[in-house]
Design an enzyme around this catalytic site. Sequence first.
Site, PDB file in Angstrom:
ATOM      1  NE  ARG A  66      -2.737   0.635   3.469  1.00 36.41           N
ATOM      2  CZ  ARG A  66      -2.233   0.898   4.386  1.00 36.41           C
ATOM      3  NH1 ARG A  66      -1.132   1.777   4.572  1.00 36.41           N
ATOM      4  NH2 ARG A  66      -2.236   0.119   5.462  1.00 36.41           N
ATOM      5  CE1 TYR A 118     -14.128  12.074 -17.811  1.00 33.01           C
ATOM      6  CE2 TYR A 118     -14.068  11.836 -15.597  1.00 33.01           C
ATOM      7  CZ  TYR A 118     -14.293  11.268 -16.649  1.00 33.01           C
ATOM      8  OH  TYR A 118     -14.756   9.957 -16.559  1.00 33.01           O
ATOM      9  CG  ASP A 190      -7.305  15.797 -16.190  1.00 33.19           C
ATOM     10  OD1 ASP A 190      -6.683  15.166 -17.040  1.00 33.19           O
ATOM     11  OD2 ASP A 190      -8.386  15.385 -15.489  1.00 33.19           O
ATOM     12  CE  LYS A 215     -10.337   7.634 -19.450  1.00 36.24           C
ATOM     13  NZ  LYS A 215     -10.713   8.991 -19.022  1.00 36.24           N
TER      14      LYS A 215
HETATM   15  C1  LIG Z   1     -11.122   9.727 -18.039  1.00 38.51           C
HETATM   16  C2  LIG Z   1     -11.091  10.833 -17.359  1.00 38.51           C
HETATM   17  C3  LIG Z   1     -10.738  11.234 -15.907  1.00 38.51           C
HETATM   18  C4  LIG Z   1     -11.388  10.232 -14.793  1.00 38.51           C
HETATM   19  O1  LIG Z   1     -10.529   9.014 -15.112  1.00 38.51           O
HETATM   20  P1  LIG Z   1     -10.694   7.496 -14.689  1.00 38.51           P
HETATM   21  O2  LIG Z   1      -9.626   6.925 -14.917  1.00 38.51           O
HETATM   22  O3  LIG Z   1     -11.970   7.156 -15.429  1.00 38.51           O
HETATM   23  O4  LIG Z   1     -11.190   7.568 -13.134  1.00 38.51           O
HETATM   24  C5  LIG Z   1     -10.164  12.449 -15.421  1.00 38.51           C
HETATM   25  N1  LIG Z   1     -10.184  13.519 -16.355  1.00 38.51           N
HETATM   26  C6  LIG Z   1     -10.263  13.602 -17.647  1.00 38.51           C
HETATM   27  C7  LIG Z   1      -9.898  14.404 -18.421  1.00 38.51           C
HETATM   28  C8  LIG Z   1     -10.674  11.983 -17.971  1.00 38.51           C
HETATM   29  O5  LIG Z   1     -10.514  12.022 -19.540  1.00 38.51           O
END
Ligand SMILES: *Cc1c(COP(=O)(O)O)cnc(C)c1O
Length: 408
Positions: A66, A118, A190, A215
């Site tokens: 952890r 998002y 982000d 992603k």
């Molecule tokens: C998908 C996404 C998130 C959240 O990510 P998860 O892995 O689905 O929890 C946050 N910010 C952006 C811009 C995203 O495309």
Amino acid sequence: MGRRRPARTAREKDRIMPQHWAPRTVAAANGIATDPAFGAVAPPVYLSSTFTFEGFDRARRYDYSRSGNPSRGVLADTLAALEGGAGAVVVSSGMAAVDLVLSLLRPDDLVVAPHDCYSGTRRLLAARRERGHFDVGFVDQGDDAALAGALERVPALVLIESPSNPLLRVVDISAIVARAHAVGSRVAVDNTFLSPALQQPIALGADLVIHSTTKYLNGHSDVVGGAVIAAAAADVETLAAWANVTGVTGAPFDAYLTLRGLRTLFPRIEAQQRTAATLAAFLEAHPRVRAVHYPGLASHPGHALAKAQQAGFGAMVSFDLAGDVDDVARFVAALRLFTLAESLGGVESLVAHPATMTHVGMGPEARRLAGIGDTLLRLSVGLEAEADLVRDLEQGFAALAGTAGGAR
Ligand SMILES: *Cc1c(COP(=O)(O)O)cnc(C)c1O
């Protein structure tokens, strides 16, 4: 946490990541051939939850998974190098990464977030505001006056997403950072939509970078994960300690898979954005398309800014179909290669309808304010042959033959 650990020797560090490596070399080669046990070329996955002590009161570098794990560690080091940060914390999802950053805030703090951020981030911010964890202001960060008004309230944190989802709006990161820093606010970006291959927010002045590694970084649609990269070592320490406190750290096998995907980040995203540019041009010329949102198009309002700020325009494209929601349904049903699914950044092409999928939770009014219409479709362009993807879209348009379409 907090026990003495043997420090890495200079030679060991140099083996892990020479300073002069180009980013694509870091992605492809960091951690390769560093296994001390058997000389494994690929860094092994360490699934063990716990690690032996060398002796009484003598912890090794890792004691409990952890708090820290070698498979997560090599991914964190690689992400930190790619983003130019002091370190990274790898967590269980992109939302966990956003929440880890929000854990730095106190009840009298204000967060300024994009009005079109998002949807999961929006939901999290609203839920924590409702519980009194901090206050939130949603503003159009491309609107100078709105941003100035928000900064007058001296936010503790300014959250940026550029390009935004799903309209690919681009904001000037270094300009916002300068204005935020001038009032003592910290800035988190982000960077999920572009990845460090195409944009490096820390070089633009950001304090923190957030990723949904689900992603582009993993890129194969088979892991949900996240990461926070910090410019300052003190922030890395705080975030790592808090991730250990709440137990939000990512699983070792997920880290192993994500690093495996990350090896090909540069060639993947380069090929995907080449195809995305072709598709954007094809869509822009099509009579059944009202508008195309792609920063690589000269017609995009953020084109010049994206060109200056980004190393590429990315592989996300959205467009408004000329017609109504029934036309959208017909179009989507006729597609074979573009799969109707949420998420993005994988090797396979996806299509999403924000109004009924990713952005349904926003509600019609917030969607209208953010400019997300009912005929908007979002494409995540994958690695398939460009001609096949064009043909697939043509097939979608063919299904609209005979419907009115509306004015362009
Ligand atoms: C998908 C996404 C998130 C959240 O990510 P998860 O892995 O689905 O929890 C946050 N910010 C952006 C811009 C995203 O495309």
